[in-house]
Write an enzyme that holds these catalytic residues in place. Structure first.
Site, mmCIF file in Angstrom:
data_model
loop_
_atom_site.group_PDB
_atom_site.id
_atom_site.type_symbol
_atom_site.label_atom_id
_atom_site.label_comp_id
_atom_site.label_asym_id
_atom_site.label_seq_id
_atom_site.Cartn_x
_atom_site.Cartn_y
_atom_site.Cartn_z
ATOM 1 N N LYS A 216 30.264 22.808 28.720
ATOM 2 C CA LYS A 216 29.922 22.578 30.122
ATOM 3 C C LYS A 216 28.781 23.487 30.577
ATOM 4 C CE LYS A 216 33.157 23.276 33.388
ATOM 5 N NZ LYS A 216 32.782 24.069 34.581
ATOM 6 N N GLY B 213 31.021 25.744 40.605
ATOM 7 C CA GLY B 213 30.473 27.055 40.913
ATOM 8 C C GLY B 213 29.194 27.322 40.150
ATOM 9 N N ARG C 209 34.730 29.924 47.895
ATOM 10 C CA ARG C 209 34.389 30.846 46.816
ATOM 11 C C ARG C 209 33.256 31.784 47.230
ATOM 12 N NH1 ARG C 209 34.375 27.435 41.268
ATOM 13 N NH2 ARG C 209 34.158 29.542 40.408
ATOM 14 N N SER D 207 28.946 38.781 35.169
ATOM 15 C CA SER D 207 29.051 37.370 35.548
ATOM 16 C C SER D 207 27.818 36.627 35.086
ATOM 17 C CB SER D 207 29.205 37.235 37.065
ATOM 18 O OG SER D 207 28.997 35.895 37.478
ATOM 19 N N ASP E 93 37.582 32.174 31.441
ATOM 20 C CA ASP E 93 38.118 30.842 31.732
ATOM 21 C C ASP E 93 39.330 30.501 30.880
ATOM 22 O OD1 ASP E 93 36.294 30.295 33.738
ATOM 23 O OD2 ASP E 93 34.849 29.371 32.370
ATOM 24 N N LYS F 267 38.250 31.931 41.208
ATOM 25 C CA LYS F 267 37.932 30.711 40.479
ATOM 26 C C LYS F 267 38.363 29.504 41.324
ATOM 27 C CE LYS F 267 36.125 32.508 36.749
ATOM 28 N NZ LYS F 267 34.762 32.163 36.296
#
Length: 434
Positions: free
Chosen positions: A22, A96, A124, A169, A321, A348
């Site tokens: 993804k 996101g 978020r 991140s 994740d 998340k």
């Protein structure tokens, strides 16, 4: 939204190819749109999140052709400075990645944009990108003044800067690097631990000048402005985040053996493999190779007697994740597993510390949430239950895996949220179960 009932399985056996990664699929569209000429990608993930990215760039004048059945996509890029103002809001759905990465691109345009998504996205936190972009001279504001979407972005000339991210991140890092394409000098970002590095690898392949290095402060990535990006041909590897559910299913179910073909094993993403090894799991990498700058392998997994472990520190960014399904493995392992340094789970698609805890407690697991993770006392038998997915694809898929070894059936509410990343998940899982 629909419910899905999962029955226990006596074994999980067979061969499978999981959908395309993804993270890489998102970047194919973004980088292809900013490049000169055509970018072709195969094994592209046609999920809801990636379709949101396509829709945003189509609104900005980029032609994208897709063949969903074949997993093919072609992006007809016009160059770094050829995006057009959208006539309407850019809607990012539940993604996101789309929201945060595209913000960096939009900040350096010559036009204004409004960016928003679904109810989850509008909760978020966006301050983590708003602050560094503002330090580069961007004009980016939260319309509701709550540091969340909708975001109103007034595109303008950006200034290169040497920035530090307090969290590891990939979305924050990538947002800054993409903004750096439009800056007046070099831009760099330093993070405390190395997050997934698809942006650095792929942008380099498209022609950007990027330097990555370890420093005393952490891991630093720098980018030179205004490169000439060229369209590429890309084979998207299988998504290790999707493979993780079948890895876990094979490990916890007796008499199981699963071969997962062509999985991306980028070290910044493959923390799940390290956790499996620490827990005593039987996993092998076969046919290792390079695909467009990304390491790929077939993953062979066999049922194993797992034991508890500690998951923490620099390993966390490499499997953030996958932590819900790691908790499922821990529930079936003997002994205690501690997950810490994972406060990022709270922001998340759901608060995954809370939702994972509720999911496993409903099935009889002894699990305690903490401020930055959870403590799982494994080894007790699980039982089927009614599970709230919280409309979070990773919770729904983790619950389906947990259900395979439980006593009695498990029903997952709002189970079709898996379409966000893996529309064929339940069919693929059923094809392996007996």
């Amino acid at each position: 939204m629909m419910n899905r009932t999962i029955q226990p399985s006596s074994s999980v056996r067979g061969e499978i190819a999981v959908p395309g990664d993804k993270s890489i699929s998102h970047r194919v569209i973004m980088f292809g749109a900013l490049a000169e000429g055509r970018t072709d990608a195969s094994h592209f993930l046609m999920s809801a999140d990636c379709l949101s990215t396509i829709a945003c760039f189509e609104k900005m004048g980029i032609r994208v052709e897709t063949d969903p059945e074949a997993g093919l996509v072609s992006v007809y890029g016009k160059g770094l400075h050829a995006l057009q103002k959208s006539d309407s809001l850019l809607y990012t759905g539940n993604s996101g990645t789309t929201t945060r990465l595209i913000s960096g691109i939009l900040a350096g345009q010559t036009f204004d944009s409004v960016l928003s998504g679904d109810a989850s996205i509008c909760k978020r936190p966006m301050r983590r990108i708003m602050d560094p972009l503002s330090r580069m001279g961007a004009d980016i504001r939260s319309e509701n003044e709550n540091e969340c979407c909708p975001l109103r972005i007034h595109g303008q000339q950006l200034h290169g800067a040497d920035l530090t991210s307090p969290v590891a991140s990939a979305q924050v890092k990538s947002c800054i690097l993409l903004a750096g394409l439009y800056a007046d000098k070099r831009t760099s970002v330093t993070e405390p631990a190395l997050s997934r590095d698809h942006t650095e690898r792929m942008l380099s392949g498209f022609g950007a000048k990027i330097l990555s290095e370890k420093t005393n402060e952490g891991y630093k990535a720098s980018i030179e402005p205004d490169p000439m990006l060229k369209g590429q041909t890309i084979l998207v590897p299988g998504d290790i985040s999707s493979a993780a559910y079948f890895i876990a299913a094979a490990l916890i179910t007796p008499r199981s053996e699963v071969l997962i073909r062509n999985v991306g094993i980028n070290p910044t993403r493959a923390g799940i493999l390290e956790v499996v090894r620490r827990m005593g799991g039987n996993v092998e990498l076969l046919n290792e190779k390079d695909a467009g700058g990304e390491p790929v392998a077939d993953v062979l997994v066999r049922s194993s007697s797992l034991h508890g472990t500690e998951i923490e520190g620099e390993l966390i960014p490499a499997l953030i994740d996958e932590l819900p399904v790691c908790a499922v493995m821990a529930a079936y392992a003997q002994g205690r597993t501690v997950i810490r340094d994972a406060a990022e789970l709270k922001v998340k698609e759901s608060d995954r510390i809370s939702s994972t805890t509720q999911m496993l407690r409903a099935m009889g697991c002894d699990i305690t949430p903490t401020d930055d993770g959870m403590i799982i006392e494994g080894g007790a038998p699980l039982h089927g239950a009614l599970i709230d997915s919280f409309k979070d694809h990773r919770i729904a898929m983790s619950a389906a895996v947990a259900a395979l070894g439980a006593e009695g059936e498990t029903t997952i509410q709002d189970a079709d949220c898996v379409d966000i990343s893996y529309p064929q998940f339940y069919a693929d899982l059923a094809s392996l179960c007996s």
